[in-house]
Design a protein around this motif. Sequence first.
Motif, PDB file in Angstrom:
ATOM      1  N   GLU A 390       0.828  -1.201   0.000  1.00  9.77           N
ATOM      2  CA  GLU A 390       0.000   0.000   0.000  1.00  9.77           C
ATOM      3  C   GLU A 390       0.868   1.259   0.000  1.00  9.77           C
ATOM      4  O   GLU A 390       0.549   2.250  -0.689  1.00  9.77           O
ATOM      5  CB  GLU A 390      -0.901  -0.007   1.236  1.00  9.77           C
ATOM      6  N   LYS A 391       1.988   1.197   0.737  1.00  7.92           N
ATOM      7  CA  LYS A 391       2.901   2.333   0.759  1.00  7.92           C
ATOM      8  C   LYS A 391       3.475   2.595  -0.624  1.00  7.92           C
ATOM      9  O   LYS A 391       3.596   3.738  -1.054  1.00  7.92           O
ATOM     10  CB  LYS A 391       4.017   2.069   1.762  1.00  7.92           C
ATOM     11  N   ARG A 392       3.843   1.503  -1.339  1.00  9.23           N
ATOM     12  CA  ARG A 392       4.372   1.680  -2.692  1.00  9.23           C
ATOM     13  C   ARG A 392       3.321   2.296  -3.603  1.00  9.23           C
ATOM     14  O   ARG A 392       3.609   3.189  -4.403  1.00  9.23           O
ATOM     15  CB  ARG A 392       4.821   0.324  -3.243  1.00  9.23           C
ATOM     16  N   ARG A 393       2.070   1.819  -3.448  1.00  7.88           N
ATOM     17  CA  ARG A 393       1.011   2.376  -4.281  1.00  7.88           C
ATOM     18  C   ARG A 393       0.796   3.856  -3.972  1.00  7.88           C
ATOM     19  O   ARG A 393       0.639   4.688  -4.889  1.00  7.88           O
ATOM     20  CB  ARG A 393      -0.296   1.601  -4.043  1.00  7.88           C
ATOM     21  N   LEU A 394       0.822   4.192  -2.685  1.00  7.66           N
ATOM     22  CA  LEU A 394       0.652   5.597  -2.297  1.00  7.66           C
ATOM     23  C   LEU A 394       1.810   6.457  -2.795  1.00  7.66           C
ATOM     24  O   LEU A 394       1.619   7.620  -3.160  1.00  7.66           O
ATOM     25  CB  LEU A 394       0.525   5.712  -0.777  1.00  7.66           C
ATOM     26  N   GLU A 395       3.016   5.898  -2.797  1.00  5.03           N
ATOM     27  CA  GLU A 395       4.162   6.650  -3.289  1.00  5.03           C
ATOM     28  C   GLU A 395       4.013   6.950  -4.779  1.00  5.03           C
ATOM     29  O   GLU A 395       4.315   8.057  -5.241  1.00  5.03           O
ATOM     30  CB  GLU A 395       5.443   5.846  -3.036  1.00  5.03           C
ATOM     31  N   GLN A 396       3.535   5.944  -5.515  1.00  2.00           N
ATOM     32  CA  GLN A 396       3.304   6.169  -6.943  1.00  2.00           C
ATOM     33  C   GLN A 396       2.224   7.230  -7.151  1.00  2.00           C
ATOM     34  O   GLN A 396       2.325   8.072  -8.049  1.00  2.00           O
ATOM     35  CB  GLN A 396       2.913   4.843  -7.626  1.00  2.00           C
ATOM     36  N   GLU A 397       1.174   7.170  -6.315  1.00  2.00           N
ATOM     37  CA  GLU A 397       0.113   8.162  -6.422  1.00  2.00           C
ATOM     38  C   GLU A 397       0.648   9.554  -6.068  1.00  2.00           C
ATOM     39  O   GLU A 397       0.274  10.560  -6.688  1.00  2.00           O
ATOM     40  CB  GLU A 397      -1.026   7.791  -5.471  1.00  2.00           C
TER      41      GLU A 397
END
Length: 573
Positions: A390-397
């Motif tokens: 989820e952190k990786r996804r948020l970083e991409q966002e």
Amino acid sequence: MRLSKTFTLITIALLILACLPLAWIINSEWTVYHAADEGLNSIQIAHLAMVAVEKISFERGPANALIGASATPAARERLRLARQTSDHALRDLVAALSPSRSAYHQRALSSARVARQRLSEARRGMDRVIGSPAPSSAEIMAPIKQMFDVVPAILEAVTSLSTLASNAYPQLSNPLSGARLATELREYAGRMGSTLTAALAEKRPLTETEARDVFILRGRIEQLRGTIRLRLNVPSSQSGPRLALDSMQARYFQDGLAQVDLVLDASRRGQPYAVSLEDFTAGYVPTLYSIVELRDAMLTAAAVEARAQQRAAFRHLLGAIGLGVVALIAQLALLAFIRRRIARPLLAASRLLTDIADGKLDAKLPVNDRKDEVGDLLRAIAILRSNSQEKRRLEQERLRLIEELTEVSRLDFLTGIANRRAFTQAAHAEIARARLARESATLILFDIDYFKQVNDQYGHDAGDAVLVHVAAMLNRACRDGDLAGRYGGEEFVLLARHGGASPGDALAERLRAGIEETPCALPSGEWLAVTASFGVAALNDIRPTLEQMLQAADRALYSAKRQGRNRIVMAEN
């Protein structure tokens, strides 16, 4: 490597991982406490800055009383003491700000030093007027206006300090901003009394300009009173500010303004004034103390709440440290127990943790049907991986949002045209291209005439409407390939390419005439005539860069202003 040694290394790694969130919690609580302490300090220093504004404003009273009057020793002593008090207030402010390395405090310190320099210059001018046997109105008002100019510099310091305090205590923004508004109210009230000085000293009716200035100041005072009332309408456990507001209403807005009204009424009727300048000062100035009392009441209310929150933050910090120590001891005991029972399963768990730490979030998790601590650990590892994903996804966002914000930052938020940075970047490229292609270009820099008066007379909403109106006309005047932007404040800039169309100076004339002939619709429903002054500079061997074109156009623009505004001046080749 032996299992015991491997487990020892894993134990150390897990211990570190357990300490990290504890350290983060403690650091967060420390940051909160430090911010609370710095905010409380800023409230106290802001009070010093507001006191400095008050003392400098008060100094005008004894000085004004000496203009055109016989300088008795007692009156000169009052002026000396008032100046001494102002100097002490400024010195205390500078001393409080000097040790701090905070950017807000450094800005406030710079403003305080500017105020001290302006005050020294204003006093020299005031001493010359006091020493003159029969000074003219212009000679009287010149040093008084210089004294006025001292206060805005200190108000900048008040704003910087209030901003820092509000960042630390958002819920105290109402009393803090209310205290700052009360400081402004005290200054404008003092200015209104000073505006009457020349007429009272010369025993003549107010000029049209003086009467207009008093009217404007009266309106600003009423506006500040209304805003302060709104700030005090927020529910609060402290009654001091409300009582101080009632006192100010009775002492200044009834008694003080009544004295101003007597002078204004006598001036309108052409009758002699019932009081001398010295009598007016002695009666009017004491009513201003009620405004200072309101300011101090709001600051006291803010400081009381800030101290309570600072103490709460300190208690939370101590609690976080105690919790960290307890949690650390418990973790050590738990690891000692686990060491004897589940060394082998932890090896598999360590490999999974290593994969997650390396960013390998797709590693296959073992089937977990255990009900003991090892099962809990494997489930925790699954949650950790899910959180990392989820952190990786948020970083991409976040990266995507940064790209969108970068695009938005190129536009001026009010007018919708390019801002100064975006225009400058595009203009550099366009000028380089034009020089390479041996094409000509013209830079048009223009400034809305008397824009400050629009804000002062009609309000900032009207000023925004004028800026949007002019920006829309600039957009319509642009041709394909032209670059337009808001250069800052009420200044706009246009880089016009030369081709088959008319040259840049003709474009400037069309734009100037269009602005003059097209009134702006204000939010109030009124129509306002708008004009602008233009400076035009062409790209040539003398001005081969954007910076040189801007400098030349700026000089031409100021020349247009000096020649009467609403005109175009070409830069000299």
